[in-house]
Motif scaffolding. Structure first.
Motif, short mmCIF file in Angstrom:
data_model
loop_
_atom_site.label_atom_id
_atom_site.label_comp_id
_atom_site.label_asym_id
_atom_site.label_seq_id
_atom_site.Cartn_x
_atom_site.Cartn_y
_atom_site.Cartn_z
N VAL A 1 0.85 -1.20 0.00
CA VAL A 1 0.00 0.00 0.00
C VAL A 1 0.88 1.24 0.00
O VAL A 1 0.71 2.16 -0.79
CB VAL A 1 -0.95 0.02 1.23
N LYS A 2 1.87 1.24 0.87
CA LYS A 2 2.81 2.36 0.97
C LYS A 2 3.48 2.63 -0.37
O LYS A 2 3.70 3.79 -0.75
CB LYS A 2 3.90 2.02 1.99
N ALA A 3 3.86 1.56 -1.05
CA ALA A 3 4.58 1.70 -2.31
C ALA A 3 3.63 1.94 -3.48
O ALA A 3 4.06 2.21 -4.61
CB ALA A 3 5.43 0.45 -2.57
N GLY A 4 2.34 1.81 -3.23
CA GLY A 4 1.36 2.02 -4.28
C GLY A 4 1.36 0.94 -5.35
O GLY A 4 1.11 1.19 -6.52
N ILE A 5 1.67 -0.29 -4.94
CA ILE A 5 1.69 -1.39 -5.90
C ILE A 5 0.93 -2.60 -5.35
O ILE A 5 0.58 -2.65 -4.18
CB ILE A 5 3.14 -1.86 -6.21
N GLN A 6 0.71 -3.56 -6.24
CA GLN A 6 0.13 -4.82 -5.81
C GLN A 6 1.23 -5.88 -5.91
O GLN A 6 1.93 -5.95 -6.92
CB GLN A 6 -1.07 -5.18 -6.69
N THR A 7 1.39 -6.68 -4.88
CA THR A 7 2.46 -7.67 -4.85
C THR A 7 1.91 -9.08 -5.05
O THR A 7 0.92 -9.46 -4.41
CB THR A 7 3.21 -7.59 -3.50
N GLN A 8 2.54 -9.82 -5.92
CA GLN A 8 2.13 -11.20 -6.18
C GLN A 8 2.76 -12.14 -5.16
O GLN A 8 3.97 -12.07 -4.92
CB GLN A 8 2.59 -11.65 -7.57
#
Ligand SMILES: *Cc1c(COP(=O)(O)O)cnc(C)c1O
Length: 222
Positions: free
Chosen positions: A103-110
């Motif tokens: 969330v902090k990085a603004g990405i979705q992690t697989q």
């Protein structure tokens, strides 16, 4: 010792198309990775955060880095910006930290959820109750993409036992795969290493993690 290119050719030729080979390069130097990269290998697996961060900076950008071992929560933020797939998410605590940092990085992690299938006490992993708990509330993890399951069989010469453990994981995978919705999109079943990947593939694996066969035995004391 250089990487074993012959072995790489042999394994990639023998694996069915549905199976992805992750070359496990932990403890091995960047030049060994480059050798297999030059043959076309793009998926590499590491399980020490600092080593992974260093190698990432030394090697081509189109490598897909897999984090394959036990990951400490306080190290998550170091790999989130670039990691392709975190295999071996083995606790709710770790899952929550990956959510937070993503969330902090603004990405979705697989990620892959690691399931405890071996009888041995020593292998990490979620039990089936925890797996079900996560399954019931994937919406809590908006910044996570649930890509599949991962598991390690017992370390034993008893092939039947290994086969049974993999088969059990396969049936869990099939069940949870059929419940696809939102960020719950299981497509990857990561099981099989140098010593047991043949059995794993027979039991339905779609991803094998092979180290020593490709790079030689590891020496942790160098
Ligand atoms: C080291 C490691 C592998 C590769 O093991 P080999 O026996 O060398 O093929 C695969 N998966 C995980 C999680 C590992 O830590």
């Amino acid at each position: 010792m250089p990487a074993n290119r012959e072995k790489w050719r042999e394994i990639t030729a023998e694996l069915e198309e549905r199976v992805t080979l992750v070359a496990v390069s932990k403890t091995k130097p960047a030049e060994d990775i480059h050798e297999l990269y030059n043959l076309g290998q793009r998926d590499f697996g590491e399980n020490y955060v600092q080593e992974l961060v260093t190698k990432k900076s030394q090697l081509p950008d189109d490598i897909r880095w897999h984090f394959i071992g036990h990951l400490q929560s306080n190290k998550v933020k170091d790999i989130i910006p670039f990691v392709y797939l975190i295999q071996g998410v083995d606790s709710l605590k770790l899952l929550k930290e990956i959510q937070k940092q993503s969330v902090k990085a603004g990405i979705q992690t697989q990620i892959l959820l690691q399931v405890h299938i071996a009888e041995e006490e020593t292998k990490f992993g979620l039990d089936e109750r925890e797996l079900e708990e996560i399954r019931e509330a994937p919406d809590e993890y908006t910044a996570i993409l649930f890509k599949g399951l991962m598991g390690m069989a017992s370390t034993t010469d008893d092939q039947e036992k290994v086969s049974k453990e993999f088969n059990h994981l396969y049936s869990l995978f099939e069940k949870y795969k059929s419940e696809a919705a939102g960020n719950w999109q299981l497509a990857v079943l990561s099981m099989g290493m140098s010593g047991d990947y043949g059995i794993a593939v027979k039991q339905g694996s779609t991803m094998v993690r092979i180290g020593s066969l490709l790079f030689g035995e590891r020496n942790y004391h160098k």
